[in-house]
Design a protein around this motif. Structure first.
Motif, PDB file in Angstrom:
ATOM      1  N   LEU A  44       3.740  71.309  85.294  1.00 34.73           N
ATOM      2  CA  LEU A  44       4.802  70.334  85.521  1.00 34.73           C
ATOM      3  C   LEU A  44       6.124  70.773  84.897  1.00 34.73           C
ATOM      4  O   LEU A  44       7.183  70.655  85.505  1.00 34.73           O
ATOM      5  N   VAL A  45       6.044  71.290  83.665  1.00 34.89           N
ATOM      6  CA  VAL A  45       7.309  71.583  82.961  1.00 34.89           C
ATOM      7  C   VAL A  45       7.844  72.991  83.240  1.00 34.89           C
ATOM      8  O   VAL A  45       8.924  73.330  82.759  1.00 34.89           O
ATOM      9  N   ARG A  46       7.098  73.781  84.027  1.00 37.76           N
ATOM     10  CA  ARG A  46       7.568  75.158  84.284  1.00 37.76           C
ATOM     11  C   ARG A  46       9.015  75.179  84.810  1.00 37.76           C
ATOM     12  O   ARG A  46       9.827  75.963  84.318  1.00 37.76           O
ATOM     13  N   PRO A  47       9.383  74.311  85.773  1.00 34.83           N
ATOM     14  CA  PRO A  47      10.791  74.332  86.228  1.00 34.83           C
ATOM     15  C   PRO A  47      11.769  74.015  85.103  1.00 34.83           C
ATOM     16  O   PRO A  47      12.891  74.525  85.082  1.00 34.83           O
ATOM     17  N   LEU A  48      11.365  73.183  84.144  1.00 30.72           N
ATOM     18  CA  LEU A  48      12.277  72.834  83.036  1.00 30.72           C
ATOM     19  C   LEU A  48      12.465  74.015  82.094  1.00 30.72           C
ATOM     20  O   LEU A  48      13.547  74.218  81.529  1.00 30.72           O
ATOM     21  N   GLU A  49      11.387  74.806  81.927  1.00 28.33           N
ATOM     22  CA  GLU A  49      11.465  75.943  80.986  1.00 28.33           C
ATOM     23  C   GLU A  49      12.492  76.968  81.446  1.00 28.33           C
ATOM     24  O   GLU A  49      13.015  77.733  80.652  1.00 28.33           O
ATOM     25  N   MET A  50      12.761  76.972  82.757  1.00 27.66           N
ATOM     26  CA  MET A  50      13.680  77.984  83.280  1.00 27.66           C
ATOM     27  C   MET A  50      15.139  77.574  83.112  1.00 27.66           C
ATOM     28  O   MET A  50      16.032  78.304  83.475  1.00 27.66           O
ATOM     29  N   ARG A  51      15.382  76.343  82.638  1.00 29.18           N
ATOM     30  CA  ARG A  51      16.765  75.864  82.510  1.00 29.18           C
ATOM     31  C   ARG A  51      17.083  75.529  81.054  1.00 29.18           C
ATOM     32  O   ARG A  51      16.313  75.812  80.163  1.00 29.18           O
ATOM     33  N   ASP A  52      18.220  74.850  80.904  1.00 24.11           N
ATOM     34  CA  ASP A  52      18.692  74.560  79.558  1.00 24.11           C
ATOM     35  C   ASP A  52      17.965  73.350  78.969  1.00 24.11           C
ATOM     36  O   ASP A  52      18.556  72.310  78.711  1.00 24.11           O
ATOM     37  N   VAL A  53      16.684  73.503  78.773  1.00 23.29           N
ATOM     38  CA  VAL A  53      15.900  72.402  78.234  1.00 23.29           C
ATOM     39  C   VAL A  53      15.067  72.946  77.075  1.00 23.29           C
ATOM     40  O   VAL A  53      14.375  73.950  77.228  1.00 23.29           O
ATOM     41  N   GLU A  54      15.166  72.264  75.946  1.00 25.31           N
ATOM     42  CA  GLU A  54      14.388  72.691  74.766  1.00 25.31           C
ATOM     43  C   GLU A  54      13.100  71.860  74.724  1.00 25.31           C
ATOM     44  O   GLU A  54      13.152  70.630  74.648  1.00 25.31           O
ATOM     45  N   ILE A  55      11.986  72.544  74.836  1.00 31.79           N
ATOM     46  CA  ILE A  55      10.716  71.810  74.914  1.00 31.79           C
ATOM     47  C   ILE A  55       9.909  71.967  73.622  1.00 31.79           C
ATOM     48  O   ILE A  55       9.671  73.076  73.158  1.00 31.79           O
ATOM     49  N   PHE A 214       7.294  67.646  90.254  1.00 29.47           N
ATOM     50  CA  PHE A 214       7.801  66.613  89.335  1.00 29.47           C
ATOM     51  C   PHE A 214       8.812  67.219  88.350  1.00 29.47           C
ATOM     52  O   PHE A 214       9.828  66.607  88.039  1.00 29.47           O
ATOM     53  N   GLY A 215       8.514  68.434  87.880  1.00 30.56           N
ATOM     54  CA  GLY A 215       9.446  69.102  86.970  1.00 30.56           C
ATOM     55  C   GLY A 215      10.783  69.343  87.663  1.00 30.56           C
ATOM     56  O   GLY A 215      11.857  69.158  87.073  1.00 30.56           O
ATOM     57  N   SER A 216      10.709  69.757  88.940  1.00 28.70           N
ATOM     58  CA  SER A 216      11.951  70.019  89.685  1.00 28.70           C
ATOM     59  C   SER A 216      12.770  68.746  89.814  1.00 28.70           C
ATOM     60  O   SER A 216      13.991  68.749  89.648  1.00 28.70           O
ATOM     61  N   ARG A 217      12.072  67.632  90.122  1.00 27.95           N
ATOM     62  CA  ARG A 217      12.794  66.361  90.254  1.00 27.95           C
ATOM     63  C   ARG A 217      13.409  65.943  88.915  1.00 27.95           C
ATOM     64  O   ARG A 217      14.541  65.461  88.856  1.00 27.95           O
ATOM     65  N   LEU A 218      12.669  66.169  87.834  1.00 24.39           N
ATOM     66  CA  LEU A 218      13.196  65.787  86.511  1.00 24.39           C
ATOM     67  C   LEU A 218      14.474  66.554  86.206  1.00 24.39           C
ATOM     68  O   LEU A 218      15.452  66.006  85.692  1.00 24.39           O
ATOM     69  N   THR A 231      15.421  53.728  84.933  1.00 18.17           N
ATOM     70  CA  THR A 231      14.652  53.378  86.129  1.00 18.17           C
ATOM     71  C   THR A 231      13.814  54.608  86.505  1.00 18.17           C
ATOM     72  O   THR A 231      14.111  55.722  86.061  1.00 18.17           O
ATOM     73  N   PRO A 232      12.760  54.447  87.316  1.00 19.40           N
ATOM     74  CA  PRO A 232      11.884  55.584  87.629  1.00 19.40           C
ATOM     75  C   PRO A 232      12.643  56.780  88.204  1.00 19.40           C
ATOM     76  O   PRO A 232      13.579  56.631  88.975  1.00 19.40           O
ATOM     77  N   LEU A 233      12.209  57.977  87.784  1.00 18.42           N
ATOM     78  CA  LEU A 233      12.852  59.212  88.238  1.00 18.42           C
ATOM     79  C   LEU A 233      12.059  59.885  89.360  1.00 18.42           C
ATOM     80  O   LEU A 233      12.577  60.748  90.060  1.00 18.42           O
ATOM     81  N   LEU A 234      10.792  59.519  89.490  1.00 18.66           N
ATOM     82  CA  LEU A 234       9.914  60.279  90.389  1.00 18.66           C
ATOM     83  C   LEU A 234       9.583  59.518  91.667  1.00 18.66           C
ATOM     84  O   LEU A 234       8.626  59.864  92.374  1.00 18.66           O
ATOM     85  N   THR A 235      10.385  58.501  91.977  1.00 20.78           N
ATOM     86  CA  THR A 235      10.125  57.668  93.144  1.00 20.78           C
ATOM     87  C   THR A 235       9.994  58.527  94.407  1.00 20.78           C
ATOM     88  O   THR A 235      10.772  59.452  94.615  1.00 20.78           O
ATOM     89  N   GLY A 236       8.992  58.195  95.212  1.00 19.72           N
ATOM     90  CA  GLY A 236       8.829  58.878  96.505  1.00 19.72           C
ATOM     91  C   GLY A 236       8.036  60.170  96.429  1.00 19.72           C
ATOM     92  O   GLY A 236       7.814  60.825  97.445  1.00 19.72           O
ATOM     93  N   LEU A 237       7.603  60.563  95.234  1.00 24.15           N
ATOM     94  CA  LEU A 237       6.893  61.855  95.108  1.00 24.15           C
ATOM     95  C   LEU A 237       5.379  61.701  95.020  1.00 24.15           C
ATOM     96  O   LEU A 237       4.683  62.643  94.670  1.00 24.15           O
ATOM     97  N   ARG A 238       4.891  60.504  95.309  1.00 21.52           N
ATOM     98  CA  ARG A 238       3.426  60.281  95.288  1.00 21.52           C
ATOM     99  C   ARG A 238       2.840  60.705  93.931  1.00 21.52           C
ATOM    100  O   ARG A 238       2.109  61.694  93.836  1.00 21.52           O
ATOM    101  N   THR A 239       3.163  59.931  92.944  1.00 20.59           N
ATOM    102  CA  THR A 239       2.725  60.265  91.585  1.00 20.59           C
ATOM    103  C   THR A 239       1.266  59.887  91.328  1.00 20.59           C
ATOM    104  O   THR A 239       0.656  60.401  90.398  1.00 20.59           O
ATOM    105  N   ALA A 240       0.733  58.949  92.122  1.00 21.27           N
ATOM    106  CA  ALA A 240      -0.657  58.519  91.909  1.00 21.27           C
ATOM    107  C   ALA A 240      -1.235  57.993  93.213  1.00 21.27           C
ATOM    108  O   ALA A 240      -0.493  57.498  94.060  1.00 21.27           O
ATOM    109  N   THR A 241      -2.531  58.130  93.354  1.00 24.72           N
ATOM    110  CA  THR A 241      -3.190  57.557  94.524  1.00 24.72           C
ATOM    111  C   THR A 241      -4.297  56.640  94.028  1.00 24.72           C
ATOM    112  O   THR A 241      -5.083  57.029  93.173  1.00 24.72           O
TER     113      THR A 241
END
Ligand code: FMN
Length: 319
Positions: A44-55, A214-218, A231-241
């Motif tokens: 999930l967080v792989r897209p964040l690791e590639m940008r300016d985000v400190e994890i 989800f990481g990309s959307r975040l 408010t929710p950030l992941l709307t429309g991405l089918r987070t749960a079934t």
């Protein structure tokens, strides 16, 4: 890995590394036994690791730690505490509750229709106050039954002052029926490979790989992480079934577990020999009830699906 927006236009909206180095800060608190939750978070967080985000990663554990793979007795003996919300102590954790993050991810799993005991242990400490006033997104792995545990989790986050806006729920591969065999097989033997008529157990690799969306959307919504009224950030991405076939077994399971948890707690704490007969009676009842409940559920599921489809789709958007 699949990303939600591969085209250049959308990518260009994602914040690039700022020259001044004003990185957004993400805290990931998680517990994982077989690795499902850990793998899900990593993807999930792989897209964040590639940008300016400190994890900042913090793996929590209980003290003493639960075994993996489990022995049957220890496995069922943790049911009463999981259900009644009486976790063990938390192992030493290097986390300052006064430190502030822009976003917090909690990686957790379901144990006996409740949040796992190590995660409950985290919420029982002052460390959980790190969430106060901060947006929290949860990432859950489980066999198939998560609704009641999710409600408990929301309550724990609210009590810690966190602002829970999105829930991602990832379930085990294979049919609901076969996961009643593949999930205990992982827990009691540590093995998840495909054998004979059984599919591989646990969360499928393909499912994990898709979590990068989800990481990309975040990333894309990074400007909104700190909005005044989150408010929710992941709307429309089918987070749960929501699996309709699991609803009735979960309802009956909750009632059954609450009764046996109370009885067992009356006989003593974890490991106490006096409560062992109650635990084994619970296991026996589980074995006897399971085929009956699953048959009734199979008959009723088509009707429930027709009646509940819209409501469940709405529910899955806001869990
Ligand atoms: C003690 C125990 C109880 C569990 N109870 C449930 C349950 O009630 N519902 C469910 O869907 N999964 C249940 N599971 C399955 C886990 O939630 C699932 O295997 C999850 O993928 C584990 O993630 P991890 O290996 O990263 O810890 C249980 C697992 C354990 C160990």
């Amino acid at each position: 890995m699949t990303t939600e927006y591969p085209d250049d236009t959308k990518q260009s909206q994602i914040p690039q590394r700022a020259p001044g180095g004003t990185a957004k800060r993400v805290l990931i608190v998680y517990y994982s036994q077989s690795g499902d939750v850990h793998r899900a978070l990593e993807a999930l967080v792989r897209p964040l690791e590639m940008r300016d985000v400190e994890i900042t990663w913090r793996r929590i554990d209980s003290a003493p730690a639960y075994p993996f793979p489990w022995r049957a007795r220890e496995f069922f003996d943790c049911m009463p505490e999981a259900v009644s919300g009486e976790p063990p102590a938390l192992a030493q954790l290097d986390l300052d509750a006064t430190e502030r993050f822009d976003l917090i991810l909690i990686g957790w799993q379901v144990w006996f229709l409740s949040p796992s005991l190590p995660i409950q242990a985290f919420f029982a400490t002052r460390h959980a106050e790190v969430m106060r006033g901060t947006r929290v997104i949860t990432v859950t792995c489980c066999r198939q039954m998560w609704q009641r545990a999710q409600a408990k989790m929301r309550a724990l986050i609210a009590a810690a002052g966190g602002i829970h806006t999105d829930s991602i729920v990832v379930t085990h591969q294979g049919s609901a029926l076969l996961t009643y065999i593949t999930a205990p097989r992982i827990m009691l033997t540590g093995r998840r490979d495909k054998i004979a008529f059984l599919p591989a157990g646990g969360v499928a690799r393909t499912e994990i790989d898709k979590l990068g969306r989800f990481g990309s959307r975040l990333l894309e919504a990074a400007d909104r992480w700190a909005e005044a009224t989150p408010t929710p950030l992941l709307t429309g991405l089918r987070t749960a079934t929501v699996n309709v076939a699991s609803l009735l077994p979960e309802l009956i399971g909750v009632g059954c577990m609450m009764v046996f948890a109370r009885l067992a707690r009356l006989c003593g704490g974890p490991g106490n020999l006096i409560r062992l007969p109650v635990i084994w009676l619970f296991v026996l009842l589980l074995m006897l009830l399971l085929p009956i409940v699953l048959t009734i559920s199979a008959v009723l599921t088509p009707v429930l699906k027709r009646v509940l489809t819209r409501r469940l789709a709405r529910y899955a958007q806001v869990v």
